[in-house]
Motif scaffolding. Structure first.
Motif, mmCIF file in Angstrom:
data_model
loop_
_atom_site.group_PDB
_atom_site.id
_atom_site.type_symbol
_atom_site.label_atom_id
_atom_site.label_comp_id
_atom_site.label_asym_id
_atom_site.label_seq_id
_atom_site.Cartn_x
_atom_site.Cartn_y
_atom_site.Cartn_z
ATOM 1 N N ALA A 1 -2.107 -1.029 19.961
ATOM 2 C CA ALA A 1 -1.766 -0.690 21.335
ATOM 3 C C ALA A 1 -2.686 -1.446 22.290
ATOM 4 O O ALA A 1 -3.871 -1.662 22.004
ATOM 5 N N ALA A 2 -2.143 -1.843 23.435
ATOM 6 C CA ALA A 2 -2.951 -2.556 24.422
ATOM 7 C C ALA A 2 -4.112 -1.691 24.897
ATOM 8 O O ALA A 2 -5.218 -2.176 25.132
ATOM 9 N N THR A 3 -3.847 -0.393 25.030
ATOM 10 C CA THR A 3 -4.888 0.569 25.391
ATOM 11 C C THR A 3 -5.075 1.535 24.230
ATOM 12 O O THR A 3 -4.154 2.285 23.903
ATOM 13 N N PRO A 4 -6.228 1.531 23.570
ATOM 14 C CA PRO A 4 -6.448 2.435 22.434
ATOM 15 C C PRO A 4 -6.186 3.887 22.835
ATOM 16 O O PRO A 4 -6.590 4.333 23.906
ATOM 17 N N GLN A 5 -5.500 4.614 21.942
ATOM 18 C CA GLN A 5 -5.125 5.990 22.257
ATOM 19 C C GLN A 5 -5.999 7.024 21.567
ATOM 20 O O GLN A 5 -5.670 8.215 21.537
ATOM 21 N N SER B 1 0.809 -1.225 0.000
ATOM 22 C CA SER B 1 0.000 0.000 0.000
ATOM 23 C C SER B 1 0.840 1.272 0.000
ATOM 24 O O SER B 1 0.335 2.358 -0.273
ATOM 25 N N GLY B 2 2.136 1.135 0.337
ATOM 26 C CA GLY B 2 2.981 2.321 0.449
ATOM 27 C C GLY B 2 2.608 3.196 1.626
ATOM 28 O O GLY B 2 2.822 4.407 1.605
ATOM 29 N N SER B 3 2.064 2.575 2.665
ATOM 30 C CA SER B 3 1.621 3.360 3.813
ATOM 31 C C SER B 3 1.806 2.574 5.101
ATOM 32 O O SER B 3 2.086 1.371 5.086
ATOM 33 N N PHE B 4 1.664 3.260 6.224
ATOM 34 C CA PHE B 4 1.822 2.649 7.540
ATOM 35 C C PHE B 4 0.900 3.355 8.510
ATOM 36 O O PHE B 4 0.279 4.382 8.175
ATOM 37 N N LEU B 5 0.816 2.838 9.729
ATOM 38 C CA LEU B 5 -0.064 3.411 10.744
ATOM 39 C C LEU B 5 0.719 4.215 11.772
ATOM 40 O O LEU B 5 1.773 3.776 12.240
ATOM 41 N N ALA B 6 0.198 5.373 12.113
ATOM 42 C CA ALA B 6 0.690 6.156 13.246
ATOM 43 C C ALA B 6 -0.433 6.183 14.274
ATOM 44 O O ALA B 6 -1.553 6.591 13.957
ATOM 45 N N GLU B 7 -0.132 5.737 15.478
ATOM 46 C CA GLU B 7 -1.172 5.570 16.484
ATOM 47 C C GLU B 7 -0.888 6.426 17.701
ATOM 48 O O GLU B 7 0.236 6.456 18.204
ATOM 49 N N GLY B 8 -1.900 7.126 18.172
ATOM 50 C CA GLY B 8 -1.765 7.943 19.366
ATOM 51 C C GLY B 8 -1.467 9.398 19.043
ATOM 52 O O GLY B 8 -0.914 9.720 17.982
ATOM 53 N N PRO B 9 -1.829 10.315 19.948
ATOM 54 C CA PRO B 9 -1.657 11.751 19.688
ATOM 55 C C PRO B 9 -0.224 12.165 19.370
ATOM 56 O O PRO B 9 -0.005 12.991 18.478
ATOM 57 N N ASP B 10 0.772 11.616 20.087
ATOM 58 C CA ASP B 10 2.165 12.023 19.845
ATOM 59 C C ASP B 10 2.594 11.687 18.420
ATOM 60 O O ASP B 10 3.191 12.517 17.724
#
Length: 263
Positions: free
Chosen positions: A84-88, A25-34
């Motif tokens: 993440a174990a806890t969704p951000q 896909s040429g993409s990745f995930l960034a998770e969480g506010p930071d």
């Protein structure tokens, strides 16, 4: 509002947990506010944001100002997309950046080469530490965990969006591609000198902190035989006899900050 964890939309984003899915896909995930904030500041092409509580999420004004598509989603959906174990609360699909070795070599600061580092938390922490100490960048050899693995991205706490990271180098090309014009030094438990002694000896020969290329292997396997044979300099982390080893991220941190203190 996205409510089903089994929808094609969620399935498509979950494929980004795997390296194959990211490459396709040429993409990745960034998770969480930071991480999402860092992605926004880096100007990466963010394709979509999944967010809980659209109306009051602190990042939504920026997302809307930039015209980035978004979907409101339930907590269960965001949890299913991320890992993440806890969704951000927020997950973004970002375009994979293209980084070449020249962009690392051209920058000031030491360079870190991660040789077959397989633990995502270790690699992410190394990238974060490298940024903190003012390193030029990080490179990984083949056999290392993918730098855009969600756990690596999260462990970097946003640093991966600001620091150049070159991935998948062949071990024997490290000297030609990354270490050209610099001084490679491998962290090796059986080295005759510790990092401070090596840094002082290097300073006596005119080697500055920005000249070093620190090569670190996994705690289990260390730096490969091929790389150890290719370098002139090796150094160990000084430790009490009762301690067998330190993990890669801690070893890199000690070496980088020792370099700040000596040179």
């Amino acid at each position: 509002m996205l409510t089903s964890t089994r929808s094609e939309h969620v399935t498509r984003l979950r494929r980004l947990h795997e390296r194959k899915g990211r490459l396709r896909s040429g993409s990745f995930l960034a998770e969480g506010p930071d991480c999402v904030t860092a992605a926004l500041e880096a100007g990466l092409g963010i394709e979509v944001v999944e967010v809980i509580g659209v109306e009051d999420h602190s990042l939504m004004d920026r997302v809307l100002d930039l015209g980035i598509p978004f979907h409101a989603a339930t907590q269960r959906v965001v949890a299913a997309i991320g890992d993440a174990a806890t969704p951000q609360g927020i997950v973004a699909q970002c375009t994979l950046p293209t980084t070449d070795a020249d962009s690392v070599v051209a920058r000031g600061g030491p360079i870190v080469v991660c040789d077959r580092i397989s633990d995502p938390g270790n690699l992410g922490t190394i990238i974060r530490t490298a940024e903190a100490v003012g390193a030029a960048g990080v490179a990984t050899t083949g056999g290392s965990v993918d730098a855009w693995n969600p756990k690596v991205v999260r462990a970097s706490a946003g640093s991966i969006f600001r620091l150049p990271v070159v991935t998948g180098l062949e071990e024997l090309r490290v000297m030609d591609v990354i270490a050209r014009g610099r001084t490679p030094i491998a962290l090796h438990g059986a080295a005759q000198v510790d990092v401070v002694e090596a840094l002082k000896a290097g300073a006596d020969r005119g080697i500055t902190r920005d000249d070093w290329v620190w090569i670190v292997g996994s705690e289990a396997h260390g730096v490969s035989t091929e790389l150890l044979q290719a370098v002139e300099w090796t150094a160990r982390i000084p430790m009490a006899a009762s301690v067998e080893s330190l993990n890669a991220a801690i070893s890199v941190a000690i070496a980088l900050y020792a370099g700040d203190g000596v040179t």
